[in-house]
Design an enzyme around this catalytic site. Structure first.
Site, PDB file in Angstrom:
ATOM      1  N   ALA A  67       1.097  -1.103   0.093  1.00 66.12           N
ATOM      2  CA  ALA A  67       0.013  -0.276  -0.064  1.00 66.12           C
ATOM      3  C   ALA A  67       0.857   1.275   0.105  1.00 66.12           C
ATOM      4  CB  ALA A  67      -0.728   0.077   1.340  1.00 66.12           C
ATOM      5  N   GLY A 112       0.513  -5.182   0.790  1.00 56.08           N
ATOM      6  CA  GLY A 112      -1.080  -5.018  -0.100  1.00 56.08           C
ATOM      7  C   GLY A 112      -0.641  -5.678  -1.358  1.00 56.08           C
ATOM      8  N   GLU A 115      -0.803  -9.507  -0.862  1.00 55.15           N
ATOM      9  CA  GLU A 115      -2.233  -9.505  -0.562  1.00 55.15           C
ATOM     10  C   GLU A 115      -3.073  -9.707  -1.915  1.00 55.15           C
ATOM     11  OE1 GLU A 115      -2.279  -6.559   2.328  1.00 55.15           O
ATOM     12  OE2 GLU A 115      -3.530  -7.849   3.894  1.00 55.15           O
ATOM     13  N   GLU A 135       4.375  -5.522   7.257  1.00 58.93           N
ATOM     14  CA  GLU A 135       3.441  -4.496   8.059  1.00 58.93           C
ATOM     15  C   GLU A 135       3.955  -4.224   9.473  1.00 58.93           C
ATOM     16  OE1 GLU A 135       2.200  -6.700   6.003  1.00 58.93           O
ATOM     17  OE2 GLU A 135       0.502  -5.981   4.783  1.00 58.93           O
TER      18      GLU A 135
HETATM   19  N1  DAK Z   1       4.568   3.020  -0.800  1.00 64.10           N
HETATM   20  C1  DAK Z   1       4.980   4.547  -1.405  1.00 64.10           C
HETATM   21  N2  DAK Z   1       6.242   4.728  -1.843  1.00 64.10           N
HETATM   22  C2  DAK Z   1       7.011   3.496  -2.142  1.00 64.10           C
HETATM   23  C3  DAK Z   1       6.553   2.275  -1.665  1.00 64.10           C
HETATM   24  C4  DAK Z   1       5.324   2.270  -1.120  1.00 64.10           C
HETATM   25  N3  DAK Z   1       4.947   1.073  -0.410  1.00 64.10           N
HETATM   26  N4  DAK Z   1       7.619   1.302  -1.936  1.00 64.10           N
HETATM   27  C5  DAK Z   1       8.461   2.013  -2.650  1.00 64.10           C
HETATM   28  N5  DAK Z   1       8.261   3.434  -2.989  1.00 64.10           N
HETATM   29  C6  DAK Z   1       8.863   4.318  -3.570  1.00 64.10           C
HETATM   30  C7  DAK Z   1      10.226   4.991  -2.796  1.00 64.10           C
HETATM   31  O1  DAK Z   1       9.694   5.810  -1.738  1.00 64.10           O
HETATM   32  C8  DAK Z   1      10.842   5.490  -3.784  1.00 64.10           C
HETATM   33  O2  DAK Z   1      10.424   6.719  -4.275  1.00 64.10           O
HETATM   34  P1  DAK Z   1      11.336   7.914  -4.419  1.00 64.10           P
HETATM   35  O3  DAK Z   1      12.005   8.063  -3.056  1.00 64.10           O
HETATM   36  O4  DAK Z   1      12.168   7.470  -5.594  1.00 64.10           O
HETATM   37  O5  DAK Z   1      10.500   9.072  -4.649  1.00 64.10           O
HETATM   38  C9  DAK Z   1      10.616   4.675  -5.081  1.00 64.10           C
HETATM   39  O6  DAK Z   1       9.457   3.907  -4.729  1.00 64.10           O
HETATM   40  C10 DAK Z   1      11.684   3.627  -5.351  1.00 64.10           C
HETATM   41  O7  DAK Z   1      11.787   2.931  -4.032  1.00 64.10           O
HETATM   42  P2  DAK Z   1      13.316   2.533  -3.521  1.00 64.10           P
HETATM   43  O8  DAK Z   1      14.125   3.629  -4.011  1.00 64.10           O
HETATM   44  O9  DAK Z   1      13.053   2.156  -2.093  1.00 64.10           O
HETATM   45  O10 DAK Z   1      13.826   1.123  -4.330  1.00 64.10           O
HETATM   46  P3  DAK Z   1      14.730   0.138  -3.592  1.00 64.10           P
HETATM   47  O11 DAK Z   1      15.138  -0.668  -4.931  1.00 64.10           O
HETATM   48  O12 DAK Z   1      15.902   0.730  -2.928  1.00 64.10           O
HETATM   49  O13 DAK Z   1      13.982  -0.700  -2.492  1.00 64.10           O
HETATM   50  C11 DAK Z   1      12.034  -2.015  -1.830  1.00 64.10           C
HETATM   51  C12 DAK Z   1      13.048  -1.401  -2.897  1.00 64.10           C
HETATM   52  C13 DAK Z   1      10.896  -2.465  -2.120  1.00 64.10           C
HETATM   53  C14 DAK Z   1      12.810  -2.741  -0.863  1.00 64.10           C
HETATM   54  C15 DAK Z   1      11.683  -0.540  -0.802  1.00 64.10           C
HETATM   55  O14 DAK Z   1      11.066   0.330  -1.825  1.00 64.10           O
HETATM   56  C16 DAK Z   1      10.890  -0.636   0.265  1.00 64.10           C
HETATM   57  O15 DAK Z   1      11.018  -1.145   1.198  1.00 64.10           O
HETATM   58  N6  DAK Z   1       9.369  -0.375  -0.044  1.00 64.10           N
HETATM   59  C17 DAK Z   1       8.482  -0.410   1.170  1.00 64.10           C
HETATM   60  C18 DAK Z   1       8.120  -1.841   1.021  1.00 64.10           C
HETATM   61  C19 DAK Z   1       6.697  -1.938   2.256  1.00 64.10           C
HETATM   62  O16 DAK Z   1       7.014  -1.468   3.358  1.00 64.10           O
HETATM   63  N7  DAK Z   1       5.601  -1.819   1.677  1.00 64.10           N
HETATM   64  C20 DAK Z   1       4.444  -1.574   2.654  1.00 64.10           C
HETATM   65  C21 DAK Z   1       4.247  -2.899   3.229  1.00 64.10           C
HETATM   66  S1  DAK Z   1       2.616  -2.661   4.121  1.00 64.10           S
HETATM   67  C22 DAK Z   1      -4.014   0.240   5.242  1.00 64.10           C
HETATM   68  C23 DAK Z   1      -4.355  -1.162   4.503  1.00 64.10           C
HETATM   69  C24 DAK Z   1      -3.274  -1.863   4.107  1.00 64.10           C
HETATM   70  C25 DAK Z   1      -2.007  -1.387   4.187  1.00 64.10           C
HETATM   71  C26 DAK Z   1      -1.873  -0.418   4.925  1.00 64.10           C
HETATM   72  C27 DAK Z   1      -2.945   0.555   5.522  1.00 64.10           C
HETATM   73  N8  DAK Z   1      -5.166   1.003   5.531  1.00 64.10           N
HETATM   74  C28 DAK Z   1      -6.564   0.661   5.055  1.00 64.10           C
HETATM   75  C29 DAK Z   1      -5.063   2.136   6.161  1.00 64.10           C
HETATM   76  C30 DAK Z   1      -0.897  -2.343   3.795  1.00 64.10           C
HETATM   77  C31 DAK Z   1       0.145  -2.055   4.009  1.00 64.10           C
HETATM   78  C32 DAK Z   1       1.289  -2.592   3.584  1.00 64.10           C
HETATM   79  O17 DAK Z   1       1.204  -2.869   2.159  1.00 64.10           O
END
Ligand code: DAK
Length: 261
Positions: A67, A112, A115, A135
């Protein structure tokens, strides 16, 4: 609905939906979720000769990296719960869709994104795919169904390990624990394999395909008696034109021509 964050292509009845936010690794923001909901809720009806759906991510780095973290930082409990419910409902539209939906997982499938691929009927991964539920790193629990679908697919013990450690696993490991159906070299091979599987399914009776999806889903729904659903749907199939045609084609030693009635 006109889409901003999804690309839609109709390839001989296979709708290819591409989540198109590569600058954010295809993270699911409100626009993506609204458009997925609109596609699986109603827009699919306007697709010519729709037989099946493929969902994938733009580029070769990510399916969906979760997400959109930048969007959900400042929600209160009621708004968070409502958004979670909307996402769950959207993913249920996918899980209960009447034609097969295959996820082509072409890179990161996190939170997400993992999921989303679990809500699809099958998953085909490229060798660079990575799966995880990070998460807890954000002080959250999954909001779009992972606490339910991950144990269904890989068992409670392994699901809890992935959910509690937030570890990322490779495509090969995902296959070895039953999270994905197939692993191939790259996205283009994954799209080819998904198309081959969907083409094969498109030669079967459409009514039987839809009812098979419904009966299997009933197994995982504690409000339904799956065996009751199976015998009711079996009864409806047996008097369908598709079933008559299938039996006749067998006797006449020819390929059945199904109409979905
Ligand atoms: N959201 C927003 N931007 C994201 C993103 C994300 N999930 N994942 C990556 N990006 C963006 C980065 O910020 C970066 O943007 P800039 O800085 O260039 O503007 C761009 O994508 C490239 O990412 P990286 O520079 O970080 O790329 P790397 O190759 O170095 O790393 C990575 C890749 C996938 C390991 C890293 O980007 C990463 O750790 N991303 C986050 C993964 C993550 O934690 N995802 C969220 C999982 S929790 C909800 C319902 C559901 C959820 C939440 C709330 N509600 C109803 C309220 C679910 C939550 C989740 O999905």
């Amino acid at each position: 609905m006109k889409y901003e964050a999804l690309l839609l292509e109709n390839k001989d009845g296979v709708a290819i939906l591409t989540i198109n936010r590569p600058q954010a690794l295809n993270a699911i923001n409100k626009t993506v979720m609204t458009e997925l909901n609109s596609f699986f809720g109603q827009d699919y009806k306007s697709i010519d000769g729709l037989k099946s759906v493929i969902i994938t991510g733009a580029g070769n780095k990510a399916f969906v990296a979760g997400a959109d973290i930048k969007e959900f930082a400042s929600l209160n409990a009621a708004a968070g719960s409502a958004l979670s419910k909307y996402g769950q409902d959207t993913y249920m539209l996918i899980e209960n869709f009447h034609t097969p939906v295959i996820a082509v997982v072409n890179g990161f499938a996190l939170g997400g994104g993992c999921e989303l691929c679990m809500a699809c009927h099958m998953r085909i991964a490229s060798s660079n795919a990575k799966f995880g539920q990070p998460e807890v790193n954000l002080g959250l629990i999954p909001g779009y169904g992972a606490s339910q679908r991950l144990p269904q697919l890989i068992g409670k013990s392994k699901a809890l390990e992935l959910l509690l450690t937030a570890d990322m696993i490779s495509a090969e490991e995902a296959k070895s624990i039953g999270l994905v159906n197939h692993v191939v070299d790259d996205k283009s091979e994954a799209l080819d394999l998904a198309t081959t599987i969907l083409k094969k399914i498109s030669t079967k009776g459409p009514l039987a395909v839809a009812k098979t999806i419904k009966a299997v889903n009933a197994y995982y729904d504690e409000t339904q008696d799956g065996y009751a659903i199976e015998h009711q749907e079996f009864g409806q199939c047996i008097e369908s034109n598709d079933c008559k045609e299938g039996a006749l084609a067998f006797v006449e030693k020819r390929r059945a021509v199904f109409t979905g009635n």
